[in-house]
Design an enzyme around this catalytic site. Structure first.
Site, PDB file in Angstrom:
ATOM      1  N   LYS A  11       0.481  -1.238  -0.005  1.00 13.92           N
ATOM      2  CA  LYS A  11      -0.359   0.195   0.219  1.00 13.92           C
ATOM      3  C   LYS A  11       0.864   1.053  -0.217  1.00 13.92           C
ATOM      4  O   LYS A  11       0.491   2.569  -0.829  1.00 13.92           O
ATOM      5  CB  LYS A  11      -1.069   0.297   1.057  1.00 13.92           C
ATOM      6  CG  LYS A  11      -2.188   1.497   1.447  1.00 13.92           C
ATOM      7  CD  LYS A  11      -3.130   1.219   2.772  1.00 13.92           C
ATOM      8  CE  LYS A  11      -3.894   2.789   1.865  1.00 13.92           C
ATOM      9  NZ  LYS A  11      -4.674   3.035   3.318  1.00 13.92           N
ATOM     10  N   GLU A  67       0.778  14.345   7.547  1.00 16.01           N
ATOM     11  CA  GLU A  67       1.421  12.451   7.511  1.00 16.01           C
ATOM     12  C   GLU A  67       2.253  12.263   6.851  1.00 16.01           C
ATOM     13  O   GLU A  67       2.409  11.341   5.997  1.00 16.01           O
ATOM     14  CB  GLU A  67       0.156  11.622   7.588  1.00 16.01           C
ATOM     15  CG  GLU A  67       0.851  10.212   7.570  1.00 16.01           C
ATOM     16  CD  GLU A  67      -1.016   9.307   7.502  1.00 16.01           C
ATOM     17  OE1 GLU A  67      -0.644   8.242   8.694  1.00 16.01           O
ATOM     18  OE2 GLU A  67      -1.702   9.764   6.940  1.00 16.01           O
TER      19      GLU A  67
END
Length: 338
Positions: free
Chosen positions: A216, A297
């Site tokens: 991912k 993030e």
């Protein structure tokens, strides 16, 4: 719902993904389980007054689910299962609250993008077992107070967005992958998977969760920062030849670091880039945070790729350049939001 060992369940961080999971759990037969959430601000107040309104992909009306909601985890009793919906850069500040929810047998499902703080716990693939990532876990607070032995890893493929306080919209049916850091199929992970499946969540169990993390991350490490730097949707990025080439370069660096740490990624970079061309006009979570004036993030998605590249002697020049640029963008964005 059939009998579960988890009688009390708290979703800590009931934003988009966390809120969706909490709503689905609370909408099941709750006779055997008590569902609660930890949230904040207008979102919390809306959940308290009217529950979570969850729009599933293609739904004509929302699922409305009520549950106990608080800003202070200390108001709740110790929980059998805690599910965190926080991003990696938000976890360290949440340690005091999470600790209040733990008893001796509590398991903690951490839904995280990027490399997680517990990555090297019981890791038999890399040769760096129990190595601690200071940039993800300053002073080892998560490691020592929450404990990697409690963690069940989770990789989420679920488009979700908070569209109004107390209201979450899903863009697809979603898929969540669970894995013990040890790779074992334990009774706890089977019970967790069964619980979530009964709530209508698509779940699979992986014996090599680190492979799933890196698979991912190949996409997240490329699309999230590039979208924030350009304010482009994923489809726009892939329609620009120069940006699409950069996506492939980042994916190559991520795959090389993953393989140096013993992970196996079946899909080639070329296949992954080609598959990315099929993605629609999606606004990444980092772009959503940028536009909302929130902290980005960066470390779990980009910073750790660079630092683990150094650990494994794998060059990551494109990722390092993107890291420098998006760090400065975040700094300026935070100054503007303050």
């Amino acid at each position: 719902m059939t009998s579960s060992p988890f009688k009390t369940i708290c979703v800590y961080g009931a934003g988009a993904l966390g809120g969706a999971i909490a709503a689905k759990l609370a909408s099941c037969d709750g006779a055997q389980t008590q569902i609660s959430v930890v949230a904040r601000g207008a979102h919390l107040e809306s959940i308290r007054s009217g529950g979570i309104r969850l729009w599933e992909a293609g739904a004509d009306s929302p699922l409305v689910a009520r549950m106990t909601a608080t800003a202070d985890a200390g108001e709740l009793p110790p929980q059998d299962l805690v599910i965190t919906g926080l991003k990696g850069h938000q976890l360290a500040a949440a340690v005091p609250g999470i600790v209040k929810l733990l008893h001796s047998g509590t398991r903690v499902v951490m839904i995280l993008n990027g490399v997680p703080w517990w990555y090297f716990h019981r890791d038999r693939q890399s040769g760096h077992a129990e190595y601690q990532l200071e940039e993800l876990d300053p002073n080892g607070e998560l490691w020592h107070r929450v404990g990697p032995e409690r963690v069940i890893g989770c990789v989420a493929y679920q488009g979700a967005e908070v569209i109004a306080p107390g209201e979450v919209r899903l863009s697809n049916s979603g898929h969540f992958i669970l894995g013990e850091p040890s790779g074992e199929t334990t009774a706890d992970i089977e019970a967790t998977a069964a619980l979530l499946q009964q709530a209508g969540i698509n779940i699979s169990i992986s014996g090599r969760i680190r492979d799933d993390i890196w698979s991912k991350l190949m996409g997240n490490a490329a699309f999230n920062p590039i979208s924030a730097l350009t304010r482009a949707l994923m489809s726009d990025i892939m329609e620009d030849p120069a940006l699409a080439a950069m996506v492939g370069q980042v994916m190559s660096e991520v795959k090389a670091v993953a393989e140096a740490l013993g992970s196996q990624i079946a899909m080639s970079v070329e296949e992954r880039v080609e598959r990315s061309r099929q993605i629609g006009p999606v606004r990444t979570s980092m772009l959503q945070d940028l536009l909302a004036g929130k902290a980005l993030e960066i470390t779990p998605l980009v910073g750790v790729v660079v630092s683990l590249g150094k650990l494994t002697n794998v060059p990551t020049p494109i990722s390092a350049t993107i890291l420098a640029l998006v760090t400065q963008l975040d700094r300026k964005n935070q100054q503007g939001a303050s």
